[in-house]
Design a protein around this motif. Sequence first.
Motif, mmCIF file in Angstrom:
data_model
loop_
_atom_site.group_PDB
_atom_site.id
_atom_site.type_symbol
_atom_site.label_atom_id
_atom_site.label_comp_id
_atom_site.label_asym_id
_atom_site.label_seq_id
_atom_site.Cartn_x
_atom_site.Cartn_y
_atom_site.Cartn_z
ATOM 1 N N ASP A 47 -7.978 -5.274 -0.297
ATOM 2 C CA ASP A 47 -8.870 -5.511 1.004
ATOM 3 C C ASP A 47 -8.829 -7.068 0.949
ATOM 4 O O ASP A 47 -9.146 -7.323 2.358
ATOM 5 C CB ASP A 47 -10.098 -4.731 0.403
ATOM 6 C CG ASP A 47 -10.004 -3.121 0.197
ATOM 7 O OD1 ASP A 47 -9.161 -2.846 0.910
ATOM 8 O OD2 ASP A 47 -10.966 -2.595 -0.318
ATOM 9 N N SER A 53 -6.292 -2.554 -7.891
ATOM 10 C CA SER A 53 -5.527 -3.239 -6.920
ATOM 11 C C SER A 53 -6.429 -2.905 -5.647
ATOM 12 O O SER A 53 -6.291 -3.883 -4.662
ATOM 13 C CB SER A 53 -4.247 -2.496 -6.507
ATOM 14 O OG SER A 53 -4.369 -1.243 -6.285
ATOM 15 N N SER A 54 -7.305 -2.035 -5.443
ATOM 16 C CA SER A 54 -8.146 -2.084 -4.128
ATOM 17 C C SER A 54 -8.710 -3.208 -3.596
ATOM 18 O O SER A 54 -8.852 -3.616 -2.737
ATOM 19 C CB SER A 54 -8.879 -0.691 -4.157
ATOM 20 O OG SER A 54 -9.957 -0.767 -5.130
ATOM 21 N N LYS A 61 0.881 -1.099 -0.045
ATOM 22 C CA LYS A 61 -0.135 -0.108 0.183
ATOM 23 C C LYS A 61 0.821 1.473 0.131
ATOM 24 O O LYS A 61 0.308 2.164 -0.736
ATOM 25 C CB LYS A 61 -0.825 -0.145 1.269
ATOM 26 C CG LYS A 61 -2.013 -1.048 1.312
ATOM 27 C CD LYS A 61 -2.834 -1.129 2.193
ATOM 28 C CE LYS A 61 -4.000 -2.196 2.230
ATOM 29 N NZ LYS A 61 -4.672 -2.115 3.535
ATOM 30 N N VAL A 95 -6.370 2.220 -8.235
ATOM 31 C CA VAL A 95 -7.532 2.250 -7.582
ATOM 32 C C VAL A 95 -8.428 0.856 -8.347
ATOM 33 O O VAL A 95 -8.877 0.082 -7.769
ATOM 34 C CB VAL A 95 -8.237 3.248 -7.310
ATOM 35 C CG1 VAL A 95 -9.534 2.889 -6.915
ATOM 36 C CG2 VAL A 95 -7.725 4.115 -6.332
ATOM 37 N N GLN A 96 -8.542 1.055 -9.656
ATOM 38 C CA GLN A 96 -9.173 0.080 -10.312
ATOM 39 C C GLN A 96 -8.699 -1.515 -10.400
ATOM 40 O O GLN A 96 -9.391 -2.364 -10.233
ATOM 41 C CB GLN A 96 -9.173 0.495 -11.673
ATOM 42 C CG GLN A 96 -9.968 -0.294 -12.721
ATOM 43 C CD GLN A 96 -9.828 -0.087 -14.078
ATOM 44 O OE1 GLN A 96 -9.200 0.746 -14.420
ATOM 45 N NE2 GLN A 96 -10.476 -0.630 -15.135
#
Length: 160
Positions: free
Chosen positions: A106, A101-102, A75, A98-99
């Motif tokens: 999580d 890896s988020s 992160k 964001v698209q």
Amino acid sequence: MNYLIRSTAVLFAFLFAVTFAPEQVIAQPPPKDPNRYVPGLGDLMEGLQIHHGKLWHAGAANNWELAAYEIDALKEAFADIVTLRPQFKRESIVEMLVQFSSGPLDALSKAVTDRDQAQFQLAYDSLSMACNACHQIHGYGFIVLQRPTSPVLTNQRYTP
């Protein structure tokens, strides 16, 4: 007289250098300012790759503390990329990261918190697939991540 001889010798040395070694005489651009050094995206991605590999070995060994540490390192590395290289080929890196890896990050965090080996493996593979999809979309499909077969760093113990 000595002054004249020395001046002539210096002039001759300069003319010789310019004639026979111009690359050494021509002014070179100054080195990059180390206080302003910004690593290239490839360098930053290699840092991610190291943490990605270490994460696998930590999780595979049920070393959940080390796995959590490596997720945080991933992160942090993603945040460094967003800060230092916010765009790549005129496209927002923020949106890409964001698209892709988020969700997997999580899921990895949850698997590590739950100490769930099966979920860890699924989430890890999901992160790898997300990285590979991003590489593919942006013309770097030849960079393919997978589960590592041996640690990149062999001087670290991965077992708890």
